[in-house]
Design a protein around this motif. Structure first.
Motif, PDB file in Angstrom:
ATOM      1  N   SER A 196      45.020  77.247  35.532  1.00 41.23           N
ATOM      2  CA  SER A 196      45.374  77.670  36.878  1.00 41.23           C
ATOM      3  C   SER A 196      45.301  76.479  37.815  1.00 41.23           C
ATOM      4  CB  SER A 196      44.412  78.755  37.355  1.00 41.23           C
ATOM      5  OG  SER A 196      44.772  79.232  38.615  1.00 41.23           O
ATOM      6  N   ASP A 197      46.047  76.552  38.912  1.00 42.40           N
ATOM      7  CA  ASP A 197      45.947  75.502  39.922  1.00 42.40           C
ATOM      8  C   ASP A 197      44.507  75.373  40.374  1.00 42.40           C
ATOM      9  OD1 ASP A 197      48.690  74.688  40.419  1.00 42.40           O
ATOM     10  OD2 ASP A 197      48.981  76.737  41.111  1.00 42.40           O
ATOM     11  N   SER A 198      44.038  74.138  40.473  1.00 44.50           N
ATOM     12  CA  SER A 198      42.694  73.920  40.993  1.00 44.50           C
ATOM     13  C   SER A 198      42.716  74.109  42.497  1.00 44.50           C
ATOM     14  CB  SER A 198      42.217  72.508  40.653  1.00 44.50           C
ATOM     15  OG  SER A 198      43.106  71.550  41.169  1.00 44.50           O
ATOM     16  N   LEU A 199      41.589  74.540  43.033  1.00 38.44           N
ATOM     17  CA  LEU A 199      41.500  74.707  44.471  1.00 38.44           C
ATOM     18  C   LEU A 199      41.543  73.346  45.139  1.00 38.44           C
ATOM     19  CD1 LEU A 199      38.770  77.445  44.782  1.00 38.44           C
ATOM     20  CD2 LEU A 199      41.217  77.695  45.163  1.00 38.44           C
ATOM     21  N   PRO A 200      42.054  73.294  46.378  1.00 40.47           N
ATOM     22  CA  PRO A 200      42.144  72.018  47.077  1.00 40.47           C
ATOM     23  C   PRO A 200      40.765  71.446  47.363  1.00 40.47           C
ATOM     24  CG  PRO A 200      42.580  73.838  48.576  1.00 40.47           C
ATOM     25  CD  PRO A 200      42.504  74.423  47.200  1.00 40.47           C
ATOM     26  N   TYR A 249      43.675  82.916  46.001  1.00 41.69           N
ATOM     27  CA  TYR A 249      43.791  83.903  44.929  1.00 41.69           C
ATOM     28  C   TYR A 249      44.126  83.160  43.643  1.00 41.69           C
ATOM     29  CZ  TYR A 249      43.815  87.046  48.888  1.00 41.69           C
ATOM     30  OH  TYR A 249      43.462  87.716  50.044  1.00 41.69           O
ATOM     31  N   VAL A 250      43.130  83.060  42.751  1.00 42.10           N
ATOM     32  CA  VAL A 250      43.260  82.274  41.528  1.00 42.10           C
ATOM     33  C   VAL A 250      43.631  83.205  40.377  1.00 42.10           C
ATOM     34  CG1 VAL A 250      42.097  80.690  39.952  1.00 42.10           C
ATOM     35  CG2 VAL A 250      41.531  80.666  42.397  1.00 42.10           C
ATOM     36  N   ARG A 295      48.507  80.123  48.978  1.00 46.15           N
ATOM     37  CA  ARG A 295      47.159  80.465  48.506  1.00 46.15           C
ATOM     38  C   ARG A 295      47.159  81.311  47.239  1.00 46.15           C
ATOM     39  NH1 ARG A 295      44.913  83.724  51.785  1.00 46.15           N
ATOM     40  NH2 ARG A 295      46.759  84.189  53.037  1.00 46.15           N
ATOM     41  N   LEU A 296      48.341  81.616  46.698  1.00 47.71           N
ATOM     42  CA  LEU A 296      48.421  82.295  45.404  1.00 47.71           C
ATOM     43  C   LEU A 296      48.495  81.216  44.327  1.00 47.71           C
ATOM     44  CD1 LEU A 296      51.012  85.122  46.197  1.00 47.71           C
ATOM     45  CD2 LEU A 296      48.518  85.295  46.145  1.00 47.71           C
ATOM     46  N   LEU A 297      47.398  81.014  43.627  1.00 41.37           N
ATOM     47  CA  LEU A 297      47.291  79.915  42.663  1.00 41.37           C
ATOM     48  C   LEU A 297      47.489  80.454  41.252  1.00 41.37           C
ATOM     49  CD1 LEU A 297      44.221  78.069  44.230  1.00 41.37           C
ATOM     50  CD2 LEU A 297      46.650  77.785  44.730  1.00 41.37           C
ATOM     51  N   ARG A 298      48.710  80.356  40.778  1.00 37.00           N
ATOM     52  CA  ARG A 298      49.045  80.889  39.459  1.00 37.00           C
ATOM     53  C   ARG A 298      48.901  79.836  38.371  1.00 37.00           C
ATOM     54  NH1 ARG A 298      54.493  84.585  40.217  1.00 37.00           N
ATOM     55  NH2 ARG A 298      53.605  86.184  41.596  1.00 37.00           N
ATOM     56  N   PRO A 358      39.902  86.597  43.922  1.00 38.15           N
ATOM     57  CA  PRO A 358      39.848  85.947  45.237  1.00 38.15           C
ATOM     58  C   PRO A 358      38.603  85.080  45.366  1.00 38.15           C
ATOM     59  CG  PRO A 358      39.259  88.265  45.426  1.00 38.15           C
ATOM     60  CD  PRO A 358      39.682  88.054  44.004  1.00 38.15           C
ATOM     61  N   THR A 359      38.750  83.956  46.036  1.00 37.60           N
ATOM     62  CA  THR A 359      37.627  83.053  46.245  1.00 37.60           C
ATOM     63  C   THR A 359      37.822  82.314  47.551  1.00 37.60           C
ATOM     64  OG1 THR A 359      36.322  81.254  45.258  1.00 37.60           O
ATOM     65  CG2 THR A 359      38.712  81.135  45.008  1.00 37.60           C
ATOM     66  N   ARG A 360      36.725  81.893  48.157  1.00 34.16           N
ATOM     67  CA  ARG A 360      36.810  81.091  49.377  1.00 34.16           C
ATOM     68  C   ARG A 360      36.561  79.637  49.043  1.00 34.16           C
ATOM     69  NH1 ARG A 360      34.377  85.632  51.679  1.00 34.16           N
ATOM     70  NH2 ARG A 360      35.696  86.608  53.268  1.00 34.16           N
TER      71      ARG A 360
END
Length: 217
Positions: free
Chosen positions: A213-217, A196-197, A103-106, A178-180
């Motif tokens: 940054s990695d996109s959220l799933p 965590y973006v 969940r750490l999206l760097r 942080p984001t949900r």
């Protein structure tokens, strides 16, 4: 893999929170990434030669498993440094296949050294159950707290409906918002998994590093 729980036992706690031991990351035959604090722990967990598609140390040396005469697994010789494009794609595929595992999206790394450092950092931060050399920093509502681990950060944010005012810095110096992700419409906002973006802290220097940054799933 027998999937030894690296979060139990003081032997591994010290290794995760202290100086770097002779540790490894295994990319298995399913594409999953697993951190091992030592060669002995790794060999105890792995069960057959072809289970590890790649075994990496922090320098990027690429190993495979071999069998000794008594049919015991051992670490073979290095094939040289791992190929950057393959490793980055494998890492991206693993995170997309099981988003909540990482969940750490760097930002996307642009060099092999940066990619290796990021993989080892993220996996050890996910596993840590006690403070490392530096604490996490959580800023929220004008107040700063210093959680010991990612799990502690999760706990402080879990009950909040809104995370817009929060920012997080990990022990390695990376900053996140942080984001949900997409909670079910019939569940409360606080029910969704927290990601965590990574965010830029010095926008004027953006040209010197990765931008996406990695996109959220």
């Amino acid at each position: 893999m027998k999937r030894i729980d690296l979060n139990t036992g003081t032997e591994h706690d010290a290794e995760l929170s202290g100086a770097h031991p002779e540790d490894y990351v295994v990319v298995d035959d399913l594409g999953d990434f697993t951190y091992y604090p030592s060669e002995a722990v790794m060999l105890e967990d792995l069960e057959y030669v072809d289970e590890a598609a790649s075994i990496l140390d922090r320098a990027g040396n690429d190993f495979r498993l071999t069998l000794e005469g008594n049919r015991k697994l051992r670490l073979g010789s290095s094939f040289g440094r791992v190929e950057f494009t393959w490793l980055r794609q494998a890492w991206m595929n693993d995170r997309r296949r099981d988003p909540q595992a990482h969940r750490l999206l760097r930002f996307y790394p642009t060099t092999l050294d940066a990619l290796l450092a990021g993989i080892f950092e993220i996996l050890t931060l996910e596993l840590a159950i006690q403070a490392a050399g530096s604490p996490w920093v959580l800023e929220m509502g004008g107040e700063e707290t210093h959680p010991a681990t990612l799990k502690d950060v999760d706990g402080l944010l879990a009950g909040l409906d809104h995370l817009e005012a929060a920012s997080v810095r990990d022990p390695c110096g990376h900053h996140y918002r942080p984001t949900r992700h997409a909670p079910h419409p019939f569940r409360s906002r606080s029910a969704g998994a927290i990601y965590y973006v990574e965010i830029e802290t010095h926008p004027g220097e953006a040209g010197n590093g990765p931008q996406v940054s990695d996109s959220l799933p």
